[in-house]
Scaffold this active site. Structure first.
Site, short mmCIF file in Angstrom:
data_model
loop_
_atom_site.label_atom_id
_atom_site.label_comp_id
_atom_site.label_asym_id
_atom_site.label_seq_id
_atom_site.Cartn_x
_atom_site.Cartn_y
_atom_site.Cartn_z
CB CYS A 184 -0.90 -0.01 1.23
SG CYS A 184 -1.96 1.44 1.40
CB SER A 206 -0.60 4.03 3.79
OG SER A 206 -1.83 4.49 3.29
CG HIS A 223 2.61 8.42 2.20
ND1 HIS A 223 2.99 9.18 1.12
CD2 HIS A 223 1.30 8.13 2.00
CE1 HIS A 223 1.97 9.34 0.30
NE2 HIS A 223 0.93 8.70 0.81
CG HIS A 254 -1.14 -0.77 6.49
ND1 HIS A 254 -0.12 -0.22 5.75
CD2 HIS A 254 -2.29 -0.42 5.87
CE1 HIS A 254 -0.62 0.44 4.73
NE2 HIS A 254 -1.94 0.32 4.77
CB CYS A 259 -5.45 -1.17 4.00
SG CYS A 259 -5.12 0.60 3.75
#
Length: 362
Positions: free
Chosen positions: A38, A40, A43, A59, A163
């Site tokens: 992902c 995320s 980042h 995650h 997610c």
């Protein structure tokens, strides 16, 4: 166990031996089966968002419960589970008012005075990322960070629900509450955006417009339910959406994490429309409504993790997949072993793939 560890921001993840503690009260030890890659996580890896180091990202995962600690009541060994980063305590103000995804209680983490859940072979503690740290052969999590699912559900597909699908579909079902016949525009056709497109179709949206610069992603959006697609690189992209929907959309959902895409999400709204921002933009960026937007009744909102109540939402999404309504197969671009995790992130940086999935031997 083997895990992909981030030792320094901007550096590749390193496959290292990591020790995992025995489950304490309210903790669950999970044998990881699959983890989605992902943006995320990217980042944190690239340093856009800070995090204590060393850490293990990841995650969006699914696996099988191996052991449980004292007082665990929600799962038992052998259960197939999907994890979710929005772990909840169950009794704070957010939880008791039904906003589980906003819970930030420290009760779902070990106290600082206790030994860490994860540490390197040399004894250094590992900071658990987003309550999970899933790029590892095992996860040790709070019982309210996972939910049992139907054992007939393929875990390679179930991982995405943790997610991307919870966020994208939740933005449609929970945050925006799209009603049958309403118009929807999704800006960005990665995993989250495609999940939002698919969910809009399930919700009975009248028109579903998908905006993305990559032709292959726009084609996938059409397979998942988009009635129209628009090239994000065209100067007339907003005008095209407004024209095809005869004045703009009721709901616009941003799934990229860039200020420009957030601005587009606001511009394609009709009078009284609502923009929902899902993407993680760099800290300090802002999204705004103009005075005229406010006078025309437009609304702007966030949608953290799809405003989920994941113990209820995730089993329902599994059921949607098994009934042929939720198309997770189309969203997966490639499955690969943990050793190729850095390749997966390189592909993600280029922006050409939808969802890669890291899989572990059974």
């Amino acid at each position: 166990m083997k895990a992909a560890v981030l030792f320094a921001v901007g550096e590749p993840l390193e496959i290292a031996e990591v020790n995992v503690a025995a489950p304490a009260a309210h903790e669950v030890l999970i044998r990881t089966h699959a983890v989605g890659v992902c943006r995320s996580d990217l980042h944190f890896i690239d340093g856009t968002y800070p995090h204590a180091l060393p850490t293990i990202p990841g995650h969006e995962a699914a696996g099988v419960v191996e052991a449980i600690g004292a007082e665990v009541r929600t799962v038992r060994p052998g259960d197939h589970v999907v994890t979710c980063l929005s772990a909840f305590c169950g009794h704070c103000e957010f939880c008791v008012t039904g906003r589980l995804s906003l819970c930030i209680s420290s009760e779902t983490r070990r106290p600082k005075s206790a030994s860490p859940r994860l540490h390197l072979a040399d004894g250094r503690p590992i900071a658990q990322m987003l309550n999970l740290s899933a790029y590892a052969e095992q996860m040790l999590v709070h019982e309210h960070a996972c939910v049992a699912i139907d054992r007939d559900m393929p875990l390679e597909r179930a991982a995405l629900i943790g997610c991307a699908v919870t966020t994208g579909a939740g933005a449609v079902f929970n945050t925006s509450r799209v009603a049958p016949g309403e118009t929807v525009c999704v800006v960005g056709c990665g995993g989250i955006g495609l999940a939002a497109v698919n969910a809009a179709r399930i919700a009975g949206a009248g028109q579903i417009v998908a905006i993305d610069p990559v032709p292959e992603k726009r084609a996938l959006a059409e397979r998942l339910g988009a009635t129209h697609t628009v090239d994000a690189t065209e100067d007339t992209a907003v005008a095209q959406v407004v024209e095809v929907t005869r004045g703009g959309v009721d709901h616009a959902i941003e799934a990229v994490g860039r200020p420009q895409s957030a601005a587009t999400t606001v511009k394609v709204l009709r009078r009284g429309g609502t923009a929902t921002i899902l993407g993680m933009m760099p800290p300090g960026e802002h999204v705004a409504l103009s005075a005229l937007d406010l006078l025309s009744g437009k609304k702007l909102q966030g949608g953290l993790m799809g405003s989920n109540r994941f113990p209820v939402d995730i089993p329902r999404l599994v059921d949607f997949y098994r009934r042929g309504l939720l198309d997770l197969d189309t969203m997966v671009a490639e499955e690969m072993p943990l050793e190729r995790i850095n390749h997966a992130f390189d592909e993600l940086r280029r922006g050409d793939v939808t969802r890669s999935v890291i899989t572990f031997p059974a």
